[in-house]
Design a protein around this motif. Sequence first.
Motif, PDB file in Angstrom:
ATOM      1  N   ALA A   1      33.821  41.251  37.316  1.00  0.00           N
ATOM      2  CA  ALA A   1      34.011  39.879  36.857  1.00  0.00           C
ATOM      3  C   ALA A   1      32.964  39.502  35.817  1.00  0.00           C
ATOM      4  CB  ALA A   1      33.931  38.916  38.035  1.00  0.00           C
ATOM      5  N   ALA A   2      33.447  38.871  34.737  1.00  0.00           N
ATOM      6  CA  ALA A   2      32.540  38.307  33.745  1.00  0.00           C
ATOM      7  C   ALA A   2      31.977  36.996  34.305  1.00  0.00           C
ATOM      8  CB  ALA A   2      33.293  38.044  32.440  1.00  0.00           C
ATOM      9  N   PRO A   3      30.854  36.533  33.783  1.00  0.00           N
ATOM     10  CA  PRO A   3      30.299  35.262  34.277  1.00  0.00           C
ATOM     11  C   PRO A   3      31.310  34.131  34.143  1.00  0.00           C
ATOM     12  CG  PRO A   3      28.715  36.402  32.882  1.00  0.00           C
ATOM     13  CD  PRO A   3      30.007  37.152  32.759  1.00  0.00           C
ATOM     14  N   GLY A   4      31.695  33.549  35.278  1.00  0.00           N
ATOM     15  CA  GLY A   4      32.623  32.432  35.254  1.00  0.00           C
ATOM     16  C   GLY A   4      34.074  32.802  35.117  1.00  0.00           C
ATOM     17  N   LEU A   5      34.391  34.045  34.895  1.00  0.00           N
ATOM     18  CA  LEU A   5      35.786  34.455  34.735  1.00  0.00           C
ATOM     19  C   LEU A   5      35.925  35.936  35.053  1.00  0.00           C
ATOM     20  CD1 LEU A   5      38.599  33.468  33.760  1.00  0.00           C
ATOM     21  CD2 LEU A   5      37.999  34.383  31.518  1.00  0.00           C
ATOM     22  N   GLY A   6      36.910  36.271  35.873  1.00  0.00           N
ATOM     23  CA  GLY A   6      37.150  37.661  36.222  1.00  0.00           C
ATOM     24  C   GLY A   6      38.541  37.840  36.770  1.00  0.00           C
ATOM     25  N   SER A   7      38.875  39.030  37.230  1.00  0.00           N
ATOM     26  CA  SER A   7      40.227  39.304  37.699  1.00  0.00           C
ATOM     27  C   SER A   7      40.608  38.465  38.912  1.00  0.00           C
ATOM     28  CB  SER A   7      40.372  40.796  38.033  1.00  0.00           C
ATOM     29  OG  SER A   7      39.445  41.179  39.030  1.00  0.00           O
ATOM     30  N   ALA A   8      39.623  37.996  39.675  1.00  0.00           N
ATOM     31  CA  ALA A   8      39.922  37.155  40.837  1.00  0.00           C
ATOM     32  C   ALA A   8      40.496  35.806  40.433  1.00  0.00           C
ATOM     33  CB  ALA A   8      38.665  36.949  41.684  1.00  0.00           C
ATOM     34  N   ASP A   9      40.326  35.419  39.166  1.00  0.00           N
ATOM     35  CA  ASP A   9      40.867  34.153  38.674  1.00  0.00           C
ATOM     36  C   ASP A   9      42.321  34.285  38.220  1.00  0.00           C
ATOM     37  OD1 ASP A   9      38.409  32.395  38.654  1.00  0.00           O
ATOM     38  OD2 ASP A   9      37.694  34.031  37.397  1.00  0.00           O
ATOM     39  N   LEU A  10      42.873  35.493  38.290  1.00  0.00           N
ATOM     40  CA  LEU A  10      44.224  35.760  37.812  1.00  0.00           C
ATOM     41  C   LEU A  10      45.216  35.876  38.970  1.00  0.00           C
ATOM     42  CD1 LEU A  10      43.273  38.505  35.204  1.00  0.00           C
ATOM     43  CD2 LEU A  10      43.515  36.037  34.816  1.00  0.00           C
ATOM     44  N   VAL A  11      46.493  35.911  38.655  1.00  0.00           N
ATOM     45  CA  VAL A  11      47.541  36.051  39.670  1.00  0.00           C
ATOM     46  C   VAL A  11      47.304  37.303  40.497  1.00  0.00           C
ATOM     47  CG1 VAL A  11      50.001  36.461  40.022  1.00  0.00           C
ATOM     48  CG2 VAL A  11      49.256  34.787  38.314  1.00  0.00           C
ATOM     49  N   GLN A  12      47.435  37.168  41.823  1.00  0.00           N
ATOM     50  CA  GLN A  12      47.245  38.269  42.753  1.00  0.00           C
ATOM     51  C   GLN A  12      48.599  38.746  43.298  1.00  0.00           C
ATOM     52  OE1 GLN A  12      43.883  39.324  43.330  1.00  0.00           O
ATOM     53  NE2 GLN A  12      43.667  37.933  41.591  1.00  0.00           N
ATOM     54  N   SER A  13      48.620  39.935  43.851  1.00  0.00           N
ATOM     55  CA  SER A  13      49.874  40.494  44.361  1.00  0.00           C
ATOM     56  C   SER A  13      50.493  39.623  45.446  1.00  0.00           C
ATOM     57  CB  SER A  13      49.651  41.913  44.898  1.00  0.00           C
ATOM     58  OG  SER A  13      48.678  41.906  45.930  1.00  0.00           O
ATOM     59  N   GLU A  14      49.655  38.993  46.264  1.00  0.00           N
ATOM     60  CA  GLU A  14      50.186  38.153  47.346  1.00  0.00           C
ATOM     61  C   GLU A  14      50.771  36.843  46.844  1.00  0.00           C
ATOM     62  OE1 GLU A  14      45.583  37.904  47.716  1.00  0.00           O
ATOM     63  OE2 GLU A  14      47.103  39.382  47.128  1.00  0.00           O
ATOM     64  N   ASP A  15      50.589  36.543  45.561  1.00  0.00           N
ATOM     65  CA  ASP A  15      51.143  35.315  45.001  1.00  0.00           C
ATOM     66  C   ASP A  15      52.633  35.429  44.671  1.00  0.00           C
ATOM     67  OD1 ASP A  15      48.660  34.061  45.098  1.00  0.00           O
ATOM     68  OD2 ASP A  15      48.089  34.802  43.121  1.00  0.00           O
ATOM     69  N   PHE A  16      53.167  36.653  44.658  1.00  0.00           N
ATOM     70  CA  PHE A  16      54.580  36.840  44.351  1.00  0.00           C
ATOM     71  C   PHE A  16      55.421  36.604  45.598  1.00  0.00           C
ATOM     72  CE2 PHE A  16      52.381  39.575  41.250  1.00  0.00           C
ATOM     73  CZ  PHE A  16      52.804  38.932  40.094  1.00  0.00           C
ATOM     74  N   ARG A  17      56.417  35.758  45.446  1.00  0.00           N
ATOM     75  CA  ARG A  17      57.286  35.445  46.574  1.00  0.00           C
ATOM     76  C   ARG A  17      58.367  36.506  46.709  1.00  0.00           C
ATOM     77  NH1 ARG A  17      58.642  29.472  44.617  1.00  0.00           N
ATOM     78  NH2 ARG A  17      59.858  29.311  46.545  1.00  0.00           N
ATOM     79  N   GLN A  18      59.170  36.385  47.766  1.00  0.00           N
ATOM     80  CA  GLN A  18      60.212  37.365  48.040  1.00  0.00           C
ATOM     81  C   GLN A  18      61.107  37.536  46.816  1.00  0.00           C
ATOM     82  OE1 GLN A  18      62.574  36.402  51.428  1.00  0.00           O
ATOM     83  NE2 GLN A  18      63.673  38.335  51.460  1.00  0.00           N
ATOM     84  N   GLY A  19      61.373  38.781  46.464  1.00  0.00           N
ATOM     85  CA  GLY A  19      62.214  39.068  45.317  1.00  0.00           C
ATOM     86  C   GLY A  19      61.488  39.815  44.220  1.00  0.00           C
ATOM     87  N   LEU A  20      60.169  39.691  44.185  1.00  0.00           N
ATOM     88  CA  LEU A  20      59.351  40.441  43.232  1.00  0.00           C
ATOM     89  C   LEU A  20      58.310  41.234  44.009  1.00  0.00           C
ATOM     90  CD1 LEU A  20      58.604  38.112  40.173  1.00  0.00           C
ATOM     91  CD2 LEU A  20      60.102  40.106  40.273  1.00  0.00           C
ATOM     92  N   ASN A  21      58.442  42.547  43.996  1.00  0.00           N
ATOM     93  CA  ASN A  21      57.515  43.412  44.710  1.00  0.00           C
ATOM     94  C   ASN A  21      56.645  44.155  43.696  1.00  0.00           C
ATOM     95  OD1 ASN A  21      58.637  42.845  47.331  1.00  0.00           O
ATOM     96  ND2 ASN A  21      60.380  44.116  46.727  1.00  0.00           N
ATOM     97  N   PRO A  22      55.370  43.775  43.540  1.00  0.00           N
ATOM     98  CA  PRO A  22      54.502  44.423  42.551  1.00  0.00           C
ATOM     99  C   PRO A  22      54.198  45.871  42.919  1.00  0.00           C
ATOM    100  CG  PRO A  22      53.227  42.948  43.949  1.00  0.00           C
ATOM    101  CD  PRO A  22      54.672  42.721  44.297  1.00  0.00           C
ATOM    102  N   VAL A  23      54.203  46.726  41.911  1.00  0.00           N
ATOM    103  CA  VAL A  23      53.907  48.141  42.130  1.00  0.00           C
ATOM    104  C   VAL A  23      52.723  48.615  41.295  1.00  0.00           C
ATOM    105  CG1 VAL A  23      56.269  48.723  42.789  1.00  0.00           C
ATOM    106  CG2 VAL A  23      55.594  48.842  40.384  1.00  0.00           C
ATOM    107  N   GLY A  24      52.259  47.808  40.367  1.00  0.00           N
ATOM    108  CA  GLY A  24      51.124  48.218  39.554  1.00  0.00           C
ATOM    109  C   GLY A  24      50.571  47.057  38.749  1.00  0.00           C
ATOM    110  N   ALA A  25      49.315  47.179  38.360  1.00  0.00           N
ATOM    111  CA  ALA A  25      48.661  46.147  37.563  1.00  0.00           C
ATOM    112  C   ALA A  25      47.697  46.791  36.588  1.00  0.00           C
ATOM    113  CB  ALA A  25      47.905  45.173  38.461  1.00  0.00           C
ATOM    114  N   THR A  26      47.633  46.246  35.396  1.00  0.00           N
ATOM    115  CA  THR A  26      46.691  46.695  34.379  1.00  0.00           C
ATOM    116  C   THR A  26      45.808  45.520  34.004  1.00  0.00           C
ATOM    117  OG1 THR A  26      48.353  48.214  33.491  1.00  0.00           O
ATOM    118  CG2 THR A  26      46.437  47.767  32.118  1.00  0.00           C
TER     119      THR A  26
END
Length: 227
Positions: free
Chosen positions: A56-81
């Motif tokens: 994470a950069a100071p004040g901003l990092g990947s934790a501030d972005l959409v997470q896999s658990e944020d996707f509701r039924q119908g979208l199953n994440p398989v990878g992230a870049t």
Amino acid sequence: MTENQTVQQKSVRRNRVAAAACFAAALITVGVVGTQSATADGATPNAARPTAVAVAAPGLGSADLVQSEDFRQGLNPVGATVSLTGREGLSACSGEETMRDLTKGTATGYASVAWTFDTPGRLAESAASAPTGTEAATWEQQLVALVQECQDEPAGHWYYGAAHTLTTNGGTAHWYLAYNGDGTVSGGAAVLRSGTKVAIVELTGRPTDAPAYVEGIVTAALNRLNS
């Protein structure tokens, strides 16, 4: 501006869609693992979800972005870049525009993620942290203008619909449904701001007649940016 110049300008912008569609491949990968959610270092593994780990950069990092658990039924994440460079394409309407371009390299931090699913479609999010609230407000307005470029399109071309506003404690989102040329809903986009952090989120290739799905993703993204 003449009518011919206007038509040529729209044609160039639409040709940039192809460049935007390839942006996931152009991202600089910080880390991709197949067993946990996309969080900053130190996350607890979850065997059912993919992960993208970034320092994470100071004040901003990947934790501030959409997470896999944020996707509701119908979208199953398989990878992230994940990238912390701000060099990814911002939207299907701008293509070559990047967060680093938009901010003129003055952000105190950048973070982005591109999620892929086990079905056609993709979610991309790009965020930046501004030195001041005034600059964040300016970037927010510029991002809204980028999305609104695709509200007025020729018949048969995909487009973004009317703006909706979502407000939570400490954050605001302007979100838009995306429509195929035949008028069916297929994902959407949102511009988010929380304090000095701004972001743009785009969900593409997801045919659905449930606008609440897009609103749910936007709400989750805004809550993450608020954190």
